[in-house]
Design a protein around this motif. Structure first.
Motif, PDB file in Angstrom:
ATOM      1  N   LYS A   1     -56.481  14.826  12.279  1.00 29.28           N
ATOM      2  CA  LYS A   1     -57.561  15.321  13.141  1.00 29.28           C
ATOM      3  C   LYS A   1     -58.944  14.969  12.610  1.00 29.28           C
ATOM      4  O   LYS A   1     -59.937  15.102  13.311  1.00 29.28           O
ATOM      5  N   ARG A   2     -58.985  14.473  11.369  1.00 30.90           N
ATOM      6  CA  ARG A   2     -60.243  14.017  10.785  1.00 30.90           C
ATOM      7  C   ARG A   2     -60.388  12.505  10.852  1.00 30.90           C
ATOM      8  O   ARG A   2     -61.193  11.915  10.134  1.00 30.90           O
ATOM      9  N   GLY A   3     -59.597  11.873  11.693  1.00 29.91           N
ATOM     10  CA  GLY A   3     -59.721  10.438  11.888  1.00 29.91           C
ATOM     11  C   GLY A   3     -58.943   9.596  10.897  1.00 29.91           C
ATOM     12  O   GLY A   3     -59.251   8.419  10.700  1.00 29.91           O
ATOM     13  N   CYS A   4     -57.911  10.173  10.278  1.00 26.26           N
ATOM     14  CA  CYS A   4     -57.103   9.436   9.307  1.00 26.26           C
ATOM     15  C   CYS A   4     -55.801   8.954   9.918  1.00 26.26           C
ATOM     16  O   CYS A   4     -55.116   9.722  10.601  1.00 26.26           O
ATOM     17  N   GLU A   5     -55.467   7.698   9.678  1.00 19.32           N
ATOM     18  CA  GLU A   5     -54.115   7.214   9.920  1.00 19.32           C
ATOM     19  C   GLU A   5     -53.342   7.499   8.646  1.00 19.32           C
ATOM     20  O   GLU A   5     -53.705   7.018   7.573  1.00 19.32           O
TER      21      GLU A   5
ATOM     22  N   PRO B   1     -55.506  32.368   5.419  1.00 20.53           N
ATOM     23  CA  PRO B   1     -56.934  32.081   5.301  1.00 20.53           C
ATOM     24  C   PRO B   1     -57.197  30.580   5.281  1.00 20.53           C
ATOM     25  O   PRO B   1     -56.527  29.840   4.565  1.00 20.53           O
ATOM     26  N   GLN B   2     -58.160  30.146   6.074  1.00 16.93           N
ATOM     27  CA  GLN B   2     -58.435  28.716   6.212  1.00 16.93           C
ATOM     28  C   GLN B   2     -59.801  28.323   5.653  1.00 16.93           C
ATOM     29  O   GLN B   2     -60.317  27.242   5.945  1.00 16.93           O
ATOM     30  N   ASP B   3     -60.368  29.166   4.808  1.00 18.69           N
ATOM     31  CA  ASP B   3     -61.699  28.910   4.265  1.00 18.69           C
ATOM     32  C   ASP B   3     -61.755  27.690   3.363  1.00 18.69           C
ATOM     33  O   ASP B   3     -62.835  27.150   3.113  1.00 18.69           O
ATOM     34  N   THR B   4     -60.618  27.258   2.831  1.00 27.52           N
ATOM     35  CA  THR B   4     -60.641  26.123   1.902  1.00 27.52           C
ATOM     36  C   THR B   4     -60.240  24.805   2.564  1.00 27.52           C
ATOM     37  O   THR B   4     -60.033  23.808   1.874  1.00 27.52           O
ATOM     38  N   SER B   5     -60.169  24.784   3.884  1.00 31.38           N
ATOM     39  CA  SER B   5     -59.834  23.535   4.566  1.00 31.38           C
ATOM     40  C   SER B   5     -60.928  22.482   4.365  1.00 31.38           C
ATOM     41  O   SER B   5     -60.699  21.290   4.598  1.00 31.38           O
ATOM     42  N   TYR B   6     -62.114  22.926   3.908  1.00 33.40           N
ATOM     43  CA  TYR B   6     -63.202  21.983   3.636  1.00 33.40           C
ATOM     44  C   TYR B   6     -62.805  20.968   2.559  1.00 33.40           C
ATOM     45  O   TYR B   6     -63.451  19.913   2.431  1.00 33.40           O
ATOM     46  N   LEU B   7     -61.756  21.250   1.790  1.00 39.08           N
ATOM     47  CA  LEU B   7     -61.342  20.327   0.737  1.00 39.08           C
ATOM     48  C   LEU B   7     -60.876  18.990   1.307  1.00 39.08           C
ATOM     49  O   LEU B   7     -60.997  17.947   0.650  1.00 39.08           O
ATOM     50  N   PHE B   8     -60.343  19.000   2.517  1.00 38.78           N
ATOM     51  CA  PHE B   8     -59.982  17.734   3.156  1.00 38.78           C
ATOM     52  C   PHE B   8     -61.234  16.909   3.453  1.00 38.78           C
ATOM     53  O   PHE B   8     -61.232  15.685   3.301  1.00 38.78           O
TER      54      PHE B   8
ATOM     55  N   ASP C   1     -69.360  29.741  -8.152  1.00 40.21           N
ATOM     56  CA  ASP C   1     -69.308  31.184  -8.382  1.00 40.21           C
ATOM     57  C   ASP C   1     -68.935  31.907  -7.076  1.00 40.21           C
ATOM     58  O   ASP C   1     -69.537  32.901  -6.684  1.00 40.21           O
ATOM     59  N   ARG C   2     -67.896  31.363  -6.430  1.00 39.52           N
ATOM     60  CA  ARG C   2     -67.462  31.889  -5.135  1.00 39.52           C
ATOM     61  C   ARG C   2     -65.952  32.088  -5.160  1.00 39.52           C
ATOM     62  O   ARG C   2     -65.225  31.293  -5.750  1.00 39.52           O
ATOM     63  N   THR C   3     -65.496  33.155  -4.506  1.00 36.23           N
ATOM     64  CA  THR C   3     -64.069  33.468  -4.477  1.00 36.23           C
ATOM     65  C   THR C   3     -63.494  33.271  -3.083  1.00 36.23           C
ATOM     66  O   THR C   3     -64.101  33.669  -2.078  1.00 36.23           O
ATOM     67  N   TYR C   4     -62.332  32.643  -3.028  1.00 33.48           N
ATOM     68  CA  TYR C   4     -61.615  32.425  -1.776  1.00 33.48           C
ATOM     69  C   TYR C   4     -60.286  33.178  -1.820  1.00 33.48           C
ATOM     70  O   TYR C   4     -59.676  33.323  -2.877  1.00 33.48           O
ATOM     71  N   ILE C   5     -59.843  33.647  -0.659  1.00 35.72           N
ATOM     72  CA  ILE C   5     -58.485  34.179  -0.533  1.00 35.72           C
ATOM     73  C   ILE C   5     -57.618  33.040  -0.032  1.00 35.72           C
ATOM     74  O   ILE C   5     -57.927  32.399   0.979  1.00 35.72           O
ATOM     75  N   THR C   6     -56.526  32.782  -0.736  1.00 35.28           N
ATOM     76  CA  THR C   6     -55.751  31.571  -0.478  1.00 35.28           C
ATOM     77  C   THR C   6     -54.273  31.858  -0.236  1.00 35.28           C
ATOM     78  O   THR C   6     -53.756  32.909  -0.616  1.00 35.28           O
ATOM     79  N   SER C   7     -53.628  30.884   0.377  1.00 34.12           N
ATOM     80  CA  SER C   7     -52.176  30.903   0.540  1.00 34.12           C
ATOM     81  C   SER C   7     -51.548  30.091  -0.587  1.00 34.12           C
ATOM     82  O   SER C   7     -52.054  29.017  -0.951  1.00 34.12           O
ATOM     83  N   GLN C   8     -50.453  30.604  -1.152  1.00 31.77           N
ATOM     84  CA  GLN C   8     -49.824  29.915  -2.271  1.00 31.77           C
ATOM     85  C   GLN C   8     -48.308  30.005  -2.193  1.00 31.77           C
ATOM     86  O   GLN C   8     -47.756  30.921  -1.591  1.00 31.77           O
ATOM     87  N   ASN C   9     -47.674  29.028  -2.836  1.00 28.60           N
ATOM     88  CA  ASN C   9     -46.214  29.012  -2.922  1.00 28.60           C
ATOM     89  C   ASN C   9     -45.824  28.141  -4.104  1.00 28.60           C
ATOM     90  O   ASN C   9     -45.652  26.938  -3.974  1.00 28.60           O
ATOM     91  N   HIS C  10     -45.738  28.749  -5.272  1.00 28.97           N
ATOM     92  CA  HIS C  10     -45.352  27.964  -6.448  1.00 28.97           C
ATOM     93  C   HIS C  10     -44.810  28.871  -7.538  1.00 28.97           C
ATOM     94  O   HIS C  10     -45.179  30.035  -7.648  1.00 28.97           O
TER      95      HIS C  10
END
Length: 365
Positions: free
Chosen positions: A193-197, A343-350, A285-294
């Motif tokens: 969706k960001r224009g990547c093949e 939570p989708q706050d860290t999708s900016y990493l893409f 110096d910012r905290t995110y709530i994230t999804s994890q599985n490890h």
């Protein structure tokens, strides 16, 4: 309804009711704290070899649909719930959870005290167990097999056998090579969706072949198992690091990259599995709530500060949640920025990954 049981390696026995497929199944018993997303859990290849206990008491209330899966099938060894909803209600529902478990041949168990089971796993650490339906009781050989069970050949069991190409949405801006160690579909969606093949590559693809294809950047996916098992993949990642190409690793991809710079990983007591894990960005110096599985983590003090630095840490236990390489367009995170639900706050990493590609093309790296 038939009875069903969970026998843990320490001898603890839980009695409940059968759910899904009838039979006997061995796995590493873990727990997930998410209130929603059971379909994503069932179809996440990172759960290969594991029996998942959902801590939220009601599971299956919105059913199963054909759009939200993270892969083509379920990978869990078994599935445990306090209560399974038999009559789901949602406009997107296309089948019940019970029907899906039967279709995927996943042995399920409901009606047990999942809070008690979770406390056992938190206190003693994850342990092996066998779920069995009445009439499928394990013999002594099966019980011994359960006690000695280890998740092996995990990446080999879940990765693609052939390359897949996913077209960009709209104009193609970038070509991304995505190494599949157990990839979730939503990683592909976020890139497209960001224009990547996106070319999804089998996890054991040689670095020479990846570099010869001329990709703009390399994505390393999530996946199951002990990262240290993947010696051959780590050697190939060392070559990709040396190439200078932009690289973004998630979950297992993050761990494998750490091994490729001679850092170490370790098995955690009970891991992180859920959608509410607090992670701090040390730079902002910012905290995110994230999804994890490890169930494994990078050992922070084994990272050579001349090569990379820890940028993200878990605020619950201080474990490493993200690494940034010094002077190279390479970064990795332990958590899942592509998650749905959660939570989708860290999708900016893409977006940051694609910015690194632009900088690399412009000679800034």
């Amino acid at each position: 309804m038939k009875k069903a049981y969970l026998l843990l390696a320490d001898g603890t026995l839980f009695e409940g009711k059968a759910a899904g497929y009838e039979g006997c199944s061995i796995g590493e018993v873990v727990f997930n704290t998410g209130m929603a997303g059971y379909q994503e859990v069932l179809t996440d290849p990172s759960y290969y070899g594991q029996t998942v206990c959902m801590t939220y008491p009601l599971v299956g209330n919105y059913g199963i649909n054909f759009d939200d899966g993270e892969s083509k099938k379920s990978w869990v060894s078994g599935y445990i719930m306090r209560e399974m909803c038999e009559y789901p209600s949602n406009f997107r529902c296309q089948k019940s959870l019970d029907a899906y478990l039967k279709e995927q041949k996943v042995v399920g168990l409901q009606g047990i005290d999942t809070r008690r089971l979770t406390r056992i796993l938190r206190n003693s650490g994850v342990m092996n167990g066998v779920i069995y339906t009445e009439g499928h009781e394990p013999d002594e050989k099966t019980i011994e097999e359960m006690k000695s069970y280890v998740v092996k050949d995990a990446v080999k069991s879940v990765t693609l056998s052939e390359t897949e190409v996913h077209p960009a949405q709209g104009e193609r801006k970038y070509r991304i090579g995505l190494m599949d160690f157990g990839v979730k579909y939503n990683i592909v969606r976020e890139l497209c969706k960001r224009g990547c093949e996106v070319t999804v590559l089998p996890g054991f693809t040689k670095a020479e072949d990846i570099l010869a294809a001329g990709y703009d950047g390399i994505m390393l996916s999530n996946g199951p198992g002990d990262p240290a098992e993947n010696v051959g993949i780590v050697e190939e990642l060392k070559k990709l690091i040396a190439s200078g190409l932009p690289i973004f690793g998630i979950c297992l991809g993050h761990q494998l990259m750490a091994l490729a710079i001679n850092a170490k990983t370790e098995k955690m007591r009970f891991g992180h599995r859920g959608v509410n894990h607090p992670v701090k960005d040390l730079d902002e110096d910012r905290t995110y709530i994230t999804s994890q599985n490890h169930g494994y983590a990078v050992v922070g003090d084994t990272i050579d500060p001349a090569i990379a630095r820890v940028r993200f840490v878990n605020l619950n236990d201080g474990t490493v949640e993200g690494v940034e390489h010094i002077g190279k367009p390479i970064f990795t995170v332990q958590y899942h920025p592509e998650v749905c639900p959660g939570p989708q706050d860290t999708s900016y990493l893409f977006d940051r990954f694609l910015e690194n590609i632009d900088k690399h093309k412009g000679g800034q790296f």
